[in-house]
Design an enzyme around this catalytic site. Structure first.
Site, mmCIF file in Angstrom:
data_model
loop_
_atom_site.group_PDB
_atom_site.id
_atom_site.type_symbol
_atom_site.label_atom_id
_atom_site.label_comp_id
_atom_site.label_asym_id
_atom_site.label_seq_id
_atom_site.Cartn_x
_atom_site.Cartn_y
_atom_site.Cartn_z
ATOM 1 N N LYS A 67 11.859 -3.009 7.564
ATOM 2 C CA LYS A 67 10.871 -2.042 8.052
ATOM 3 C C LYS A 67 9.507 -2.294 7.394
ATOM 4 O O LYS A 67 8.490 -2.423 8.080
ATOM 5 C CB LYS A 67 11.343 -0.622 7.718
ATOM 6 C CG LYS A 67 10.263 0.438 7.804
ATOM 7 C CD LYS A 67 10.790 1.791 7.339
ATOM 8 C CE LYS A 67 9.689 2.800 7.148
ATOM 9 N NZ LYS A 67 8.930 2.614 5.915
ATOM 10 N N ASN A 68 9.504 -2.376 6.064
ATOM 11 C CA ASN A 68 8.205 -2.427 5.383
ATOM 12 C C ASN A 68 7.461 -3.742 5.556
ATOM 13 O O ASN A 68 6.258 -3.817 5.306
ATOM 14 C CB ASN A 68 8.367 -2.081 3.898
ATOM 15 C CG ASN A 68 8.700 -0.608 3.707
ATOM 16 O OD1 ASN A 68 8.555 0.192 4.640
ATOM 17 N ND2 ASN A 68 9.153 -0.244 2.513
ATOM 18 N N ARG A 105 0.726 10.570 -2.784
ATOM 19 C CA ARG A 105 0.458 9.317 -2.049
ATOM 20 C C ARG A 105 -1.001 9.135 -1.609
ATOM 21 O O ARG A 105 -1.283 8.965 -0.420
ATOM 22 C CB ARG A 105 1.394 9.203 -0.837
ATOM 23 C CG ARG A 105 2.841 9.377 -1.189
ATOM 24 C CD ARG A 105 3.754 9.105 -0.032
ATOM 25 N NE ARG A 105 4.036 7.692 0.145
ATOM 26 C CZ ARG A 105 4.820 7.209 1.098
ATOM 27 N NH1 ARG A 105 5.378 8.020 1.948
ATOM 28 N NH2 ARG A 105 5.026 5.920 1.208
ATOM 29 N N PRO A 106 -1.926 9.156 -2.566
ATOM 30 C CA PRO A 106 -3.330 8.909 -2.195
ATOM 31 C C PRO A 106 -3.539 7.441 -1.807
ATOM 32 O O PRO A 106 -2.644 6.611 -2.036
ATOM 33 C CB PRO A 106 -4.095 9.229 -3.491
ATOM 34 C CG PRO A 106 -3.100 8.978 -4.588
ATOM 35 C CD PRO A 106 -1.740 9.305 -4.019
ATOM 36 N N ILE A 107 -4.707 7.125 -1.227
ATOM 37 C CA ILE A 107 -4.977 5.704 -0.912
ATOM 38 C C ILE A 107 -6.266 5.245 -1.615
ATOM 39 O O ILE A 107 -6.984 4.396 -1.112
ATOM 40 C CB ILE A 107 -5.013 5.428 0.611
ATOM 41 C CG1 ILE A 107 -6.027 6.310 1.342
ATOM 42 C CG2 ILE A 107 -3.648 5.584 1.237
ATOM 43 C CD1 ILE A 107 -6.328 5.797 2.757
ATOM 44 N N ASP A 108 -6.498 5.824 -2.789
ATOM 45 C CA ASP A 108 -7.725 5.502 -3.526
ATOM 46 C C ASP A 108 -7.809 4.023 -3.913
ATOM 47 O O ASP A 108 -8.907 3.449 -3.957
ATOM 48 C CB ASP A 108 -7.843 6.393 -4.773
ATOM 49 C CG ASP A 108 -6.599 6.314 -5.647
ATOM 50 O OD1 ASP A 108 -5.483 6.518 -5.116
ATOM 51 O OD2 ASP A 108 -6.728 6.022 -6.847
ATOM 52 N N ASP A 120 13.055 3.098 -3.244
ATOM 53 C CA ASP A 120 13.645 3.419 -1.938
ATOM 54 C C ASP A 120 15.177 3.392 -1.964
ATOM 55 O O ASP A 120 15.811 3.827 -1.004
ATOM 56 C CB ASP A 120 13.132 2.454 -0.855
ATOM 57 C CG ASP A 120 11.683 2.745 -0.490
ATOM 58 O OD1 ASP A 120 11.133 3.753 -0.974
ATOM 59 O OD2 ASP A 120 11.095 1.959 0.279
ATOM 60 N N ARG A 127 3.274 5.895 7.496
ATOM 61 C CA ARG A 127 2.408 5.473 6.401
ATOM 62 C C ARG A 127 1.641 4.198 6.798
ATOM 63 O O ARG A 127 0.469 4.036 6.532
ATOM 64 C CB ARG A 127 3.336 5.174 5.212
ATOM 65 C CG ARG A 127 2.655 4.899 3.949
ATOM 66 C CD ARG A 127 2.533 6.153 3.137
ATOM 67 N NE ARG A 127 1.554 5.998 2.104
ATOM 68 C CZ ARG A 127 0.614 6.881 1.871
ATOM 69 N NH1 ARG A 127 0.517 7.970 2.576
ATOM 70 N NH2 ARG A 127 -0.243 6.691 0.911
ATOM 71 N N ILE A 143 7.985 6.229 -9.607
ATOM 72 C CA ILE A 143 6.987 5.849 -8.595
ATOM 73 C C ILE A 143 6.437 7.080 -7.858
ATOM 74 O O ILE A 143 5.232 7.175 -7.609
ATOM 75 C CB ILE A 143 7.578 4.842 -7.571
ATOM 76 C CG1 ILE A 143 8.233 3.646 -8.274
ATOM 77 C CG2 ILE A 143 6.508 4.363 -6.575
ATOM 78 C CD1 ILE A 143 7.317 2.724 -9.046
ATOM 79 N N ARG A 202 13.616 6.505 11.507
ATOM 80 C CA ARG A 202 12.336 5.843 11.200
ATOM 81 C C ARG A 202 12.570 4.533 10.452
ATOM 82 O O ARG A 202 11.695 3.656 10.450
ATOM 83 C CB ARG A 202 11.459 6.755 10.328
ATOM 84 C CG ARG A 202 10.725 7.831 11.081
ATOM 85 C CD ARG A 202 9.608 8.400 10.229
ATOM 86 N NE ARG A 202 8.894 7.327 9.563
ATOM 87 C CZ ARG A 202 8.569 7.308 8.278
ATOM 88 N NH1 ARG A 202 8.863 8.323 7.504
ATOM 89 N NH2 ARG A 202 7.917 6.295 7.760
ATOM 90 N N CYS A 254 6.568 9.754 4.631
ATOM 91 C CA CYS A 254 7.454 10.759 4.040
ATOM 92 C C CYS A 254 6.728 11.577 2.979
ATOM 93 O O CYS A 254 5.908 11.059 2.229
ATOM 94 C CB CYS A 254 8.656 10.061 3.390
ATOM 95 S SG CYS A 254 9.815 9.405 4.583
#
Ligand code: UD1
Length: 417
Positions: A22-23, A121-124, A304, A92, A326, A397, A116
């Protein structure tokens, strides 16, 4: 709402084939917009996230054909359009369009990605990376508008080796003038998979899979071909199922180098398996031993697989500790595990105590997130009686053809919408 119903406590035998990761797939599809015209991605898993990514690609006027698990993408008429929130929040990985479209057009407009709910879960780190390459990032009410007249290769240091940021900056850097160097990059196999695709398109990339990646920007990319690696998380999930319920259960498509830490922990709890080439055979293990697991970035124990492994530990003889480093909120599955008869306690913000062995019994539960859902699915397979898992869409998903694969090896499982 999708519901999975399982009548548990049946031994499973036969063969399960692992699908594409998936990833990896969710990054390779956005990466395909970089190709000159056409690309092919083999071994695409049948999961919901892919359906939404295809919708985004079609919105951008890509032609998509799906045949025998391969995706044929024609991006010769690609248009740069704003990606609406109803599509971007579905997963995501929609954030990979940021790096890819920025490289291709120097402009992206899209809403904050979904995924999820397992932490902030920031994207800085992604944003800081785009800015260091010379992009301007405006955030207006959850909408990201990222623009650059010109991207210029730079040396970028990540405060944390984020998987998403590593891939996103690699994608953006393909469109930069000169060389970009990512220091403290993530080393997960997905990064190597995406780098191979970009290299196949003609980008010069060195060091993918190590802490330092160098990317040379390229004016025009060729057509690209790649194959999605097999899914290490799906694989780990079925290995856990085999350790609990297998009767010579065979799992095909195992890349053991992607699962070293996980396989070491399995050995520690006493699970025996046999690997020949890419095939692993496993049977139910009696008298599992307790252990300590700590999630870490690759090559450490993958976060995961933490929730699926927790279900295994409910069957171990004694007290185990699970430390999640994490994400801040990845123990939500334990509420329902306890309702099924497990004894787990959150002993501090990121530490869980699991006491076993416990007999699990079927009941009505809710999947709160993808891997938490997988943890309940494993519990349901082990439990006496019938378990109904509501909100099972989240499991679909990430687990390709999960119902068919489990049914084929003898599980009593059905799905209703
Ligand atoms: C990816 C995977 C996910 C997996 C995770 C870690 C995809 C689509 N998802 O998620 O299944 O659990 O890797 O292996 O590939 N962080 C920041 N700022 C950032 C980026 C990340 O603080 O800009 C934090 C996150 O909140 C999280 C940690 O870093 O606590 C790891 O995130 P990251 O490696 O980026 O994971 P994702 O790419 O979101």
């Amino acid at each position: 709402m999708t519901k999975i119903t399982i009548e548990g406590n049946n031994l499973l035998s036969g063969e399960i084939k692992i699908s594409g990761a998936k990833n990896s797939a969710v990054a390779l599809i956005p990466a395909a917009v970089l190709s000159k015209e056409k690309s092919v991605i083999y071994n695409i898993p049948e999961i919901r996230d892919i359906e939404y990514l295809i919708k985004i690609m079609e919105l951008l006027d890509c032609k998509i054909e799906y045949k025998n698990n391969a995706l044929y993408i024609d991006s010769s008429n690609l248009k740069n359009k704003a990606i609406p929130e109803e599509l971007s929040v579905q997963m995501r990985a929609s954030y990979y369009f940021m790096g890819a479209l920025l490289a291709k057009f120097g402009r992206v407009e899209m809403s904050f990605p979904g995924g999820c709910n397992i932490g902030a879960r920031p994207i800085d780190i992604h944003v800081k990376g785009f800015q260091q390459l010379g992009a301007k990032v405006e955030i207006i009410k959850n909408r990201y508008i990222i623009t650059a007249d010109k991207l210029i290769g730079k040396k970028i240091y990540f405060d944390f080796p984020s998987v998403g940021a590593t891939i996103n900056i690699m994608l953006a850097a393909t469109g930069a003038e000169g060389t970009t160097i990512i220091e403290n990059a993530a080393m997960e196999p997905e990064i190597v998979n995406v780098a191979s695709f970009l290299i196949n398109m003609g980008v010069k990339i060195r060091g993918a899979g190590t802490k330092k990646i160098e990317i040379e920007g390229t004016k025009e990319l060729n057509n690209g071909v790649c194959e999605v690696f097999s899914d290490r998380i799906e694989c780990g999930t079925y290995i856990i199922i085999g350790a609990l319920l297998g009767k010579n259960l065979t799992i095909k498509g195992v890349i053991k180098e992607h699962l070293e830490a996980f396989l070491m922990k399995l050995k520690e709890v006493g699970v025996k398996y046999c690997i020949k080439g890419d095939t692993l055979t496993i049977s139910k293990t009696e008298n599992l031993k307790p252990t300590y697991i700590k999630t870490l970035v690759f090559p450490g124990f993958p976060t995961d697989l933490q929730q699926p492994f927790t279900t295994l530990l409910t069957q171990a003889n004694g007290k185990s500790i699970v430390e999640e480093t994490i994400y801040e909120n990845r123990f939500k599955n334990t509420y329902d595990l306890n309702r099924m008869g497990a004894i787990t306690n959150i002993i501090s913000l990121n530490k869980l105590e699991v006491n076993g062995p416990r007999k699990l019994h079927g009941t009505n539960v809710i999947a709160t997130d993808l891997r938490g859902g997988a943890s309940l699915l494993i519990a349901a397979l082990v439990a006496e009686g019938i378990t109904e898992i509501d909100n099972s869409d989240v499991i679909l998903r990430g687990y390709s053809e999960v119902i068919r694969k489990l049914e084929n090896v003898g599980a009593k499982i059905k799905i209703t919408e």
